[in-house]
Design a protein around this motif. Structure first.
Motif, PDB file in Angstrom:
ATOM      1  N   ARG A  16       0.737  -1.242  -0.096  1.00  0.00           N
ATOM      2  CA  ARG A  16       0.041   0.066  -0.034  1.00  0.00           C
ATOM      3  C   ARG A  16       1.017   1.129  -0.274  1.00  0.00           C
ATOM      4  N   GLU A  17       1.820   1.227   0.957  1.00  0.00           N
ATOM      5  CA  GLU A  17       2.747   2.307   0.764  1.00  0.00           C
ATOM      6  C   GLU A  17       3.473   2.577  -0.351  1.00  0.00           C
ATOM      7  N   GLU A  18       3.841   1.578  -1.276  1.00  0.00           N
ATOM      8  CA  GLU A  18       4.461   1.780  -2.416  1.00  0.00           C
ATOM      9  C   GLU A  18       3.504   2.424  -3.237  1.00  0.00           C
ATOM     10  N   ARG A  19       2.143   2.008  -3.602  1.00  0.00           N
ATOM     11  CA  ARG A  19       1.215   2.611  -4.188  1.00  0.00           C
ATOM     12  C   ARG A  19       1.000   4.058  -4.099  1.00  0.00           C
ATOM     13  N   CYS A  20       1.098   4.306  -2.807  1.00  0.00           N
ATOM     14  CA  CYS A  20       0.884   5.877  -2.020  1.00  0.00           C
ATOM     15  C   CYS A  20       2.120   6.533  -2.679  1.00  0.00           C
ATOM     16  N   ALA A  21       3.299   6.066  -2.721  1.00  0.00           N
ATOM     17  CA  ALA A  21       4.422   6.706  -2.751  1.00  0.00           C
ATOM     18  C   ALA A  21       4.485   6.982  -4.357  1.00  0.00           C
ATOM     19  N   ALA A  22       3.957   6.424  -5.373  1.00  0.00           N
ATOM     20  CA  ALA A  22       3.846   6.874  -6.600  1.00  0.00           C
ATOM     21  C   ALA A  22       3.112   7.972  -6.656  1.00  0.00           C
ATOM     22  N   GLY A  23       1.931   7.920  -5.891  1.00  0.00           N
ATOM     23  CA  GLY A  23       0.886   9.213  -6.000  1.00  0.00           C
ATOM     24  C   GLY A  23       1.707  10.436  -5.341  1.00  0.00           C
ATOM     25  N   TRP A  24       2.529   9.926  -4.256  1.00  0.00           N
ATOM     26  CA  TRP A  24       3.264  11.123  -3.702  1.00  0.00           C
ATOM     27  C   TRP A  24       4.276  11.803  -4.692  1.00  0.00           C
ATOM     28  N   SER A  25       5.014  10.974  -5.349  1.00  0.00           N
ATOM     29  CA  SER A  25       5.821  11.239  -6.587  1.00  0.00           C
ATOM     30  C   SER A  25       4.933  12.154  -7.713  1.00  0.00           C
ATOM     31  N   ARG A  48       2.928  18.409 -10.146  1.00  0.00           N
ATOM     32  CA  ARG A  48       1.902  19.106 -10.246  1.00  0.00           C
ATOM     33  C   ARG A  48       1.612  20.187  -9.156  1.00  0.00           C
ATOM     34  N   LEU A  49       2.496  20.352  -8.209  1.00  0.00           N
ATOM     35  CA  LEU A  49       2.303  21.369  -7.251  1.00  0.00           C
ATOM     36  C   LEU A  49       2.610  22.860  -8.139  1.00  0.00           C
ATOM     37  N   GLN A  93      14.903   9.220   7.279  1.00  0.00           N
ATOM     38  CA  GLN A  93      15.583  10.055   5.918  1.00  0.00           C
ATOM     39  C   GLN A  93      16.457   9.191   5.271  1.00  0.00           C
ATOM     40  N   ALA A  94      16.156   8.017   5.223  1.00  0.00           N
ATOM     41  CA  ALA A  94      17.244   7.015   4.351  1.00  0.00           C
ATOM     42  C   ALA A  94      16.339   6.343   3.225  1.00  0.00           C
ATOM     43  N   GLY A  95      16.909   5.624   2.383  1.00  0.00           N
ATOM     44  CA  GLY A  95      16.425   4.765   1.493  1.00  0.00           C
ATOM     45  C   GLY A  95      15.446   5.697   0.578  1.00  0.00           C
ATOM     46  N   PRO A  96      14.201   4.934   0.156  1.00  0.00           N
ATOM     47  CA  PRO A  96      13.277   5.727  -0.664  1.00  0.00           C
ATOM     48  C   PRO A  96      12.849   6.946   0.001  1.00  0.00           C
ATOM     49  N   ALA A  97      12.696   7.022   1.068  1.00  0.00           N
ATOM     50  CA  ALA A  97      12.713   8.558   1.584  1.00  0.00           C
ATOM     51  C   ALA A  97      13.552   9.605   1.133  1.00  0.00           C
ATOM     52  N   ALA A  98      14.852   9.209   1.568  1.00  0.00           N
ATOM     53  CA  ALA A  98      15.922  10.196   0.781  1.00  0.00           C
ATOM     54  C   ALA A  98      15.818  10.439  -0.491  1.00  0.00           C
ATOM     55  N   GLU A  99      15.607   9.462  -1.443  1.00  0.00           N
ATOM     56  CA  GLU A  99      15.588   9.572  -2.829  1.00  0.00           C
ATOM     57  C   GLU A  99      14.123  10.550  -3.066  1.00  0.00           C
ATOM     58  N   TYR A 100      13.016  10.332  -2.317  1.00  0.00           N
ATOM     59  CA  TYR A 100      11.896  11.291  -2.569  1.00  0.00           C
ATOM     60  C   TYR A 100      12.361  12.821  -2.092  1.00  0.00           C
ATOM     61  N   TYR A 101      12.833  12.879  -0.721  1.00  0.00           N
ATOM     62  CA  TYR A 101      13.066  14.353  -0.352  1.00  0.00           C
ATOM     63  C   TYR A 101      14.204  15.002  -1.240  1.00  0.00           C
ATOM     64  N   ALA A 102      15.082  14.285  -2.024  1.00  0.00           N
ATOM     65  CA  ALA A 102      15.988  15.010  -2.758  1.00  0.00           C
ATOM     66  C   ALA A 102      15.113  15.376  -4.039  1.00  0.00           C
ATOM     67  N   ARG A 103      14.075  14.686  -4.502  1.00  0.00           N
ATOM     68  CA  ARG A 103      13.688  14.829  -5.740  1.00  0.00           C
ATOM     69  C   ARG A 103      12.525  16.369  -5.248  1.00  0.00           C
ATOM     70  N   ALA A 104      11.978  16.065  -4.111  1.00  0.00           N
ATOM     71  CA  ALA A 104      11.324  17.220  -3.815  1.00  0.00           C
ATOM     72  C   ALA A 104      12.086  18.560  -3.833  1.00  0.00           C
ATOM     73  N   ALA A 105      13.208  18.441  -3.314  1.00  0.00           N
ATOM     74  CA  ALA A 105      13.883  19.533  -2.935  1.00  0.00           C
ATOM     75  C   ALA A 105      14.380  20.339  -4.486  1.00  0.00           C
ATOM     76  N   SER A 106      14.653  19.138  -5.377  1.00  0.00           N
ATOM     77  CA  SER A 106      14.880  19.562  -6.698  1.00  0.00           C
ATOM     78  C   SER A 106      13.849  20.440  -7.409  1.00  0.00           C
ATOM     79  N   LEU A 107      12.609  19.697  -7.444  1.00  0.00           N
ATOM     80  CA  LEU A 107      11.584  20.436  -8.153  1.00  0.00           C
ATOM     81  C   LEU A 107      10.855  21.571  -7.462  1.00  0.00           C
ATOM     82  N   LEU A 108      10.983  21.523  -6.090  1.00  0.00           N
ATOM     83  CA  LEU A 108      10.308  22.753  -5.475  1.00  0.00           C
ATOM     84  C   LEU A 108      11.059  23.805  -5.018  1.00  0.00           C
ATOM     85  N   GLY A 109      12.476  23.318  -4.548  1.00  0.00           N
ATOM     86  CA  GLY A 109      13.357  24.312  -4.221  1.00  0.00           C
ATOM     87  C   GLY A 109      12.886  24.821  -3.058  1.00  0.00           C
ATOM     88  N   PRO A 110      12.772  26.258  -2.544  1.00  0.00           N
ATOM     89  CA  PRO A 110      12.424  26.618  -1.417  1.00  0.00           C
ATOM     90  C   PRO A 110      11.058  26.485  -0.656  1.00  0.00           C
TER      91      PRO A 110
END
Length: 336
Positions: A38-47, A52-53, A66-83
Motif C-alpha cells: 500500500r505504501e508503495e502505491r501511495c509513494a507513486a502518488g506522492w511522486s 503538479r504542485l 531520511q534514508a532509502g526511498p525517503a531520501a530519494e524522494y526528499y532529494a527529488r522534492a528539493a530539486s523540483l520545489l526548491g524553497p
C-alpha cells in the motif's frame, strides 16, 4: 513575501520501507507485506503530486526517517520545489535541544502542558502530550523557515491537505494539532488514497465520502465488499479536550463497532487493551462504546493509538445496506 495558497503535508511517509528495508527480507506471509505494498502505491502518488504542485503550493514533511526511498524522494522534492519544500526534522521533547527557545516558545510549551493537567487532570496519555509538544516544535521550525525563505500564508484562506502514514494514526493526530497551532480556519483534508491505514480492513477498502458535520466533526464512509464502514474524527484537537462521543439511535440489527486492531467494541465487547504499549502509554482495559437512551455512544477519534477513548472506533453497518441509508443514519448521530 510570497503568499502560499495551499500546503501539502506528508507525515511519516516511507515508514514501512524504513521498517522493512524496502521489503527485501520479508517473507510472503509477513503481516507487514500488504502495508508495504500500500505504501508503495501511495509513494507513486506522492511522486506524481510533486510535478503538479503550483508555484503557490508547498510540501511540508514530518519525516519518519531520511534514508532509502525517503531520501530519494526528499532529494527529488528539493530539486523540483526548491524553497517550497520544507523538511521539519526538529527533535522531539525527549531531546535537550527541543527545550531551547525564546520566551514565546517556552510559554507555548507550558500552555500545552497546562491544558493537559488542568483540563484532563490525570486522564491524559503520554502519547497526547508528546504529539502536541512535537507539533509545537514543528510549527516553530516551519515559521522560521518561512521567514528565511520569504514565504507566508493567510491562515484564514490557505488550504491544507495531508498524506502519509497512518491514516487513522499519525496523519490524523498531527493534522489536528497542526491545524490548531497554525490557526487554520479550515480543517486539513486527509487524502485517503495517499495514506496507509493501520486498520487491515481498510487496506483494500474504498473511500465513499468524507462529510463535515454541523458540529465540526468529520464522518468518513468506506466501502468494503458489500459493507459500509463509518469513522468519526475531530477536525481540531487540544490537550484540554476530553473524549467526545456521538449517540447513534435507532440502530438496526447487524451494526457492530471495532477498534482499528480489529477488537470488537460493541456488541458483546472483547477486552479492549493494548498489552504491548510502552510505559506511560499503557492504559488498563476499558469499555469505550456503551448503551445510552435507546442507542449507543461511539467515541470520536483524535488519531491516537494508546488513549483508548480517543482512538478510532469503526462502525460497521449491516452488510448490503445502501450507502445512502448508512450515511443518513451515521450523520443523524447526536454529539453528547
Amino acid at each position: 513575501m510570497k503568499q502560499l495558497r495551499k500546503i501539502h503535508l506528508l507525515i511519516h511517509g516511507f515508514c514501512y520501507a524504513g521498517m522493512t528495508g524496502g521489503g527485501q527480507a520479508l517473507r510472503a506471509e509477513d503481516p507487514l507485506r500488504p502495508y508495504l505494498a500500500r505504501e508503495e502505491r501511495c509513494a507513486a502518488g506522492w511522486s506524481s503530486r510533486l510535478e503538479r504542485l503550483a508555484e503557490d503550493e508547498a510540501l511540508v514533511v514530518i519525516p519518519a526517517g531520511q534514508a532509502g526511498p525517503a531520501a530519494e524522494y526528499y532529494a527529488r522534492a528539493a530539486s523540483l520545489l526548491g524553497p517550497r519544500f520544507f523538511l521539519l526534522d526538529t527533535p522531539d521533547c525527549l531531546a535537550p535541544e527541543f527545550w531551547a527557545g525564546d520566551a514565546g516558545y517556552t510559554r507555548a510549551l507550558l500552555g500545552e502542558l497546562a491544558d493537559a493537567l488542568v483540563h484532563q487532570h490525570l486522564d491524559w496519555n503520554k502519547e497526547e502530550v508528546h504529539t502536541a509538544l512535537h507539533c509545537r516544535a514543528c510549527c516553530r521550525q516551519f515559521a522560521a523557515m518561512l521567514g528565511q525563505r520569504g514565504y507566508t500564508f493567510d491562515p484564514a484562506t490557505v488550504a491544507a491537505e495531508a498524506w502519509g502514514a497512518s491514516f487513522d494514526g499519525c496523519v490524523t493526530k498531527y493534522t489536528l494539532g497542526l491545524r490548531r497551532m497554525l490557526g487554520l480556519a479550515d480543517p486539513v483534508a486527509i487524502t485517503f488514497d495517499l495514506t496507509v491505514p493501520d486498520a487491515a480492513f481498510l487496506l483494500d477498502a474504498r473511500l465513499r465520502d468524507c462529510l463535515r458535520r454541523d458540529d465540526g466533526l468529520y464522518l468518513f464512509l468506506f466501502e468494503h465488499g458489500d459493507q459500509i464502514i463509518g469513522l468519526y474524527t475531530f477536525t481540531a484537537h487540544s490537550l484540554a479536550d476530553p473524549p467526545a462521543y456521538l449517540r447513534l439511535a435507532g440502530i438496526p440489527a447487524g451494526i457492530s463497532v471495532s477498534s482499528k486492531q480489529g477488537i470488537r467494541l460493541w456488541p458483546e465487547p472483547e477486552e479492549y487493551v493494548l498489552p504491548t504499549a510502552p510505559l506511560g502509554y499503557y492504559e488498563p482495559p476499558q469499555v469505550v462504546v456503551t448503551p445510552a437512551a435507546g442507542g449507543v455512544l461511539v467515541p470520536v477519534s483524535a488519531g491516537l493509538v494508546y488513549r483508548l477513548a480517543k482512538a478510532p472506533a469503526y462502525v460497521f453497518m449491516p452488510g448490503g445496506m445502501p450507502c445512502a441509508e448508512a450515511r443518513s443514519l451515521l450523520m443523524a448521530a447526536s454529539r453528547q
